[in-house]
Motif scaffolding. Structure first.
Motif, PDB file in Angstrom:
ATOM      1  N   GLN A 187      67.335 -17.550  13.867  1.00 31.07           N
ATOM      2  CA  GLN A 187      66.245 -16.605  13.607  1.00 31.07           C
ATOM      3  C   GLN A 187      65.973 -15.744  14.836  1.00 31.07           C
ATOM      4  OE1 GLN A 187      63.038 -19.113  12.338  1.00 31.07           O
ATOM      5  NE2 GLN A 187      63.723 -19.171  10.208  1.00 31.07           N
ATOM      6  N   ILE A 188      65.941 -16.380  16.001  1.00 31.00           N
ATOM      7  CA  ILE A 188      65.707 -15.622  17.237  1.00 31.00           C
ATOM      8  C   ILE A 188      66.820 -14.604  17.439  1.00 31.00           C
ATOM      9  CG2 ILE A 188      65.666 -15.810  19.757  1.00 31.00           C
ATOM     10  CD1 ILE A 188      64.230 -18.528  19.345  1.00 31.00           C
ATOM     11  N   LEU A 189      68.071 -15.033  17.218  1.00 31.25           N
ATOM     12  CA  LEU A 189      69.198 -14.113  17.380  1.00 31.25           C
ATOM     13  C   LEU A 189      69.106 -12.952  16.397  1.00 31.25           C
ATOM     14  CD1 LEU A 189      72.187 -16.550  17.988  1.00 31.25           C
ATOM     15  CD2 LEU A 189      71.122 -15.007  19.638  1.00 31.25           C
ATOM     16  N   LEU A 190      68.709 -13.245  15.161  1.00 23.67           N
ATOM     17  CA  LEU A 190      68.572 -12.175  14.167  1.00 23.67           C
ATOM     18  C   LEU A 190      67.479 -11.191  14.575  1.00 23.67           C
ATOM     19  CD1 LEU A 190      68.976 -14.077  10.781  1.00 23.67           C
ATOM     20  CD2 LEU A 190      70.525 -12.393  11.769  1.00 23.67           C
ATOM     21  N   ILE A 191      66.363 -11.718  15.089  1.00 23.70           N
ATOM     22  CA  ILE A 191      65.268 -10.847  15.541  1.00 23.70           C
ATOM     23  C   ILE A 191      65.744  -9.986  16.705  1.00 23.70           C
ATOM     24  CG2 ILE A 191      63.004 -10.840  16.670  1.00 23.70           C
ATOM     25  CD1 ILE A 191      62.369 -13.375  14.962  1.00 23.70           C
TER      26      ILE A 191
ATOM     27  N   VAL B 239      66.360 -28.407  13.094  1.00 25.18           N
ATOM     28  CA  VAL B 239      65.510 -27.211  13.129  1.00 25.18           C
ATOM     29  C   VAL B 239      65.983 -26.232  14.198  1.00 25.18           C
ATOM     30  CG1 VAL B 239      63.198 -26.363  13.675  1.00 25.18           C
ATOM     31  CG2 VAL B 239      63.497 -28.306  12.139  1.00 25.18           C
ATOM     32  N   LEU B 240      66.442 -26.739  15.329  1.00 19.89           N
ATOM     33  CA  LEU B 240      66.804 -25.856  16.440  1.00 19.89           C
ATOM     34  C   LEU B 240      67.853 -24.806  16.090  1.00 19.89           C
ATOM     35  CD1 LEU B 240      66.704 -27.937  19.729  1.00 19.89           C
ATOM     36  CD2 LEU B 240      65.467 -25.849  19.218  1.00 19.89           C
ATOM     37  N   PRO B 241      68.960 -25.178  15.453  1.00 17.52           N
ATOM     38  CA  PRO B 241      69.933 -24.134  15.121  1.00 17.52           C
ATOM     39  C   PRO B 241      69.338 -23.031  14.249  1.00 17.52           C
ATOM     40  CG  PRO B 241      70.936 -26.274  14.857  1.00 17.52           C
ATOM     41  CD  PRO B 241      69.470 -26.493  15.125  1.00 17.52           C
TER      42      PRO B 241
END
Length: 66
Positions: free
Chosen positions: A16-20, A9-11
């Motif tokens: 997702q965080i990087l995309l945001i 799940v972490l990657p």
């Protein structure tokens, strides 16, 4: 099993965080660029107004000399 689940799940979460963050950065840069463009247009309009004013003054002075 639970440990593997966290690793799987972490990657995805990191992606997702990087995309945001990337999306927010792009939006921020776009807004910043847009505001700079507005400032630039206002500055150019101000300069044009000053130049026009001085041209009018110069024309009046030049025409009075004739």
């Amino acid at each position: 099993m639970g440990h593997n689940y966290v690793i799987v799940v972490l990657p995805e979460t990191i992606i997702q965080i990087l995309l945001i963050v990337l999306a927010l950065t792009v939006i921020s840069l776009s807004v910043w660029q847009w505001r700079n463009e507005l400032r630039r247009k206002k500055a150019i309009e101000g300069l044009e107004a000053v130049v026009t004013k001085y041209e009018q003054v110069y024309d009046r002075m030049f025409n009075e000399e004739k």
